[in-house]
Design a protein around this motif. Structure first.
Motif, PDB file in Angstrom:
ATOM      1  N   THR A 228      37.086  46.201  40.824  1.00 50.14           N
ATOM      2  CA  THR A 228      36.946  44.932  41.545  1.00 50.14           C
ATOM      3  C   THR A 228      36.685  43.822  40.539  1.00 50.14           C
ATOM      4  O   THR A 228      35.870  43.991  39.621  1.00 50.14           O
TER       5      THR A 228
ATOM      6  N   ARG B 168      36.459  39.347  39.940  1.00 52.32           N
ATOM      7  CA  ARG B 168      36.299  38.035  40.570  1.00 52.32           C
ATOM      8  C   ARG B 168      36.818  36.962  39.625  1.00 52.32           C
ATOM      9  O   ARG B 168      36.605  37.028  38.406  1.00 52.32           O
TER      10      ARG B 168
ATOM     11  N   THR C  49      37.870  34.111  44.270  1.00 56.09           N
ATOM     12  CA  THR C  49      38.635  35.204  44.882  1.00 56.09           C
ATOM     13  C   THR C  49      38.079  36.507  44.319  1.00 56.09           C
ATOM     14  O   THR C  49      37.892  36.629  43.108  1.00 56.09           O
TER      15      THR C  49
ATOM     16  N   THR D 240      38.765  40.561  44.275  1.00 54.30           N
ATOM     17  CA  THR D 240      39.882  41.477  44.540  1.00 54.30           C
ATOM     18  C   THR D 240      39.581  42.890  44.070  1.00 54.30           C
ATOM     19  O   THR D 240      39.145  43.091  42.936  1.00 54.30           O
TER      20      THR D 240
ATOM     21  N   LEU E  18      44.603  40.450  52.751  1.00 49.82           N
ATOM     22  CA  LEU E  18      43.985  39.184  52.323  1.00 49.82           C
ATOM     23  C   LEU E  18      43.017  38.709  53.399  1.00 49.82           C
ATOM     24  O   LEU E  18      43.403  38.589  54.571  1.00 49.82           O
TER      25      LEU E  18
ATOM     26  N   SER F  36      41.775  41.523  48.999  1.00 51.45           N
ATOM     27  CA  SER F  36      41.411  40.281  48.350  1.00 51.45           C
ATOM     28  C   SER F  36      40.673  39.386  49.341  1.00 51.45           C
ATOM     29  O   SER F  36      41.090  39.264  50.488  1.00 51.45           O
TER      30      SER F  36
ATOM     31  N   ASN G  15      39.475  35.512  49.601  1.00 48.27           N
ATOM     32  CA  ASN G  15      39.631  34.227  48.951  1.00 48.27           C
ATOM     33  C   ASN G  15      38.770  33.209  49.703  1.00 48.27           C
ATOM     34  O   ASN G  15      38.975  32.995  50.890  1.00 48.27           O
TER      35      ASN G  15
ATOM     36  N   GLY H 159      43.501  33.838  42.558  1.00 47.23           N
ATOM     37  CA  GLY H 159      44.083  35.061  43.105  1.00 47.23           C
ATOM     38  C   GLY H 159      44.720  35.937  42.036  1.00 47.23           C
ATOM     39  O   GLY H 159      44.396  37.121  41.918  1.00 47.23           O
TER      40      GLY H 159
ATOM     41  N   LEU I 298      43.429  39.389  40.323  1.00 48.33           N
ATOM     42  CA  LEU I 298      44.321  40.552  40.441  1.00 48.33           C
ATOM     43  C   LEU I 298      44.649  41.127  39.061  1.00 48.33           C
ATOM     44  O   LEU I 298      44.652  42.348  38.870  1.00 48.33           O
TER      45      LEU I 298
ATOM     46  N   PRO J  55      36.411  44.993  50.499  1.00 47.76           N
ATOM     47  CA  PRO J  55      36.357  44.091  49.372  1.00 47.76           C
ATOM     48  C   PRO J  55      34.941  43.948  48.835  1.00 47.76           C
ATOM     49  O   PRO J  55      34.148  43.205  49.387  1.00 47.76           O
TER      50      PRO J  55
END
Ligand code: DP6
Length: 349
Positions: free
Chosen positions: A11, A13, A48, A50, A65, A99, A101, A115, A119, A344
């Motif tokens: 994960t 950020r 974000t 993810t 998302l 994700s 956001n 994003g 990712l 998430p």
């Protein structure tokens, strides 16, 4: 080379950035090489978060998302990006991508920057790719140009570069900066930046002047940052943003992202300056206006802009960190316990 592990989960950020010298136009669409360099401030708001969880049982990637299945277009962009990561990692397994956001999507607050930076960071870790920061910045660039800069914290300079190898962002020393963001409209923009850039390149008679003047502006901006010259940073920021919107308006058919309320905010910023408060407007490909201020004046400026758009629509942000893994998502060394991959991690914080 042995086959890398294919059941990783990570994960990450990342935060959006606001360009003070804008990126607009590509000279290579596939590699996302820009026509000129750019410079931005990574924020500490609207992150974000993810999670990428590699799952050998999947037939294709799954992209969720904000808790719901993403649109086909968004899912295709994520898969195309993961294909790049898999190619480098020598992996074939698909992944689940969750994700969250926290910015209004599509309204010019650079959600594609946070994003794809998040990712890139999470996918590189999940597929066990060991990338240094420039390499991560180059990877994020393949998802969205502005994501190149969100890999870096605070002020980031994206070198246009000559090729894939040389087009990445790096930190630049700068004085303390803050942004006051006035949200004017959260509806998706009428024309995506990607499409609008193409239209600009193919129809605007000003495009060549934009490219050459941006390189000069960038050199001046980097010097102002290094010199800690807040006033010059602000003046360049506002002038370059207005040039961007003038350029965009010069396309055929024309595109206009700013709304009457955006102009009202910009006029308020001019009034503030006349009163002796140093504040400078900028706006990306959307109607929301970000105002560059000295941190100690952020609250006073936020109060003034609140009178224009409503206090609940004003948000103050400072410099934020570059894309990073969240510690709880890293596999516990030797503990042998499972790493949580449902949902998430870190969402909503
Ligand atoms: C106006 O990075 O969203 O925000 O590379 O096509 O994904 P693609 O475009 P994107 O464009 C951002 C444009 C901008 C200016 C900037 O961030 O420098």
């Amino acid at each position: 080379m042995t086959t890398p592990p294919t059941s990783g989960s990570a994960t990450a950020r990342a935060f959006p950035n606001l360009a003070l010298v804008k990126y607009w136009g590509k000279r290579d669409e596939e590699l996302i090489l820009p026509v000129a360099g750019s410079l931005s401030l990574t924020l500490d708001a609207f992150p974000t978060t993810t999670t990428v969880a590699v799952d050998p049982g999947l037939d294709g990637d799954v992209f969720e998302l904000n808790g719901a299945a993403a649109s086909d277009t968004a899912a295709e962009r994520v898969t195309a990006f993961l294909d790049l990561v898999r190619e480098r990692a020598g992996a074939t397994d698909h992944a689940r991508v969750h994700s969250v956001n926290e910015a209004p999507t599509g309204a010019g607050l650079a959600s594609s920057a946070s994003g794809f930076a998040a990712l890139a960071r999470a996918a590189a870790a999940a597929y066990d790719l060991d990338l240094d920061t420039p390499a991560l910045s180059r990877l994020a660039r393949r998802g969205s140009g502005s994501a190149t800069r969100s890999v870096i914290g605070n002020v980031a300079l994206w070198h246009a570069g000559a090729d894939d190898e040389t087009s990445f962002a790096e930190p630049v020393p700068a004085p303390d900066l803050a942004m006051v963001i006035a949200t004017v409209d959260t509806a998706a923009k009428p024309v995506s930046s990607r499409e609008a850039m193409r239209r600009t390149a193919s129809t605007s008679p000003y495009f060549v002047a934009w490219i050459t003047s941006t390189e000069t502006t960038l050199t001046e901006m980097v010097a102002a940052c290094r010199a800690g010259d807040f006033t010059r940073i602000g003046e360049i920021t506002e002038a370059h943003a207005m040039r961007l919107h003038g350029l965009i308006a010069s396309t055929e058919p024309p595109i206009r992202y700013l709304k009457p309320r955006s102009i009202e905010v910009m006029d308020t910023v001019v009034a503030l300056r006349q009163e002796g408060v140093e504040a400078y407007s900028t706006a990306d490909a959307g109607p929301n206006v970000a105002v560059l201020v000295r941190p100690e004046q952020a609250e006073a400026v936020a109060a003034r802009l609140g009178d224009v758009v409503g206090p609940e629509k004003v948000r103050t942000a400072g410099p934020g960190p570059g894309a990073h893994l969240l510690p709880d998502a890293q596999p516990p060394a030797g503990a042998g316990g499972p790493v949580g991959d449902e949902g998430p991690a870190g969402a909503g914080s």
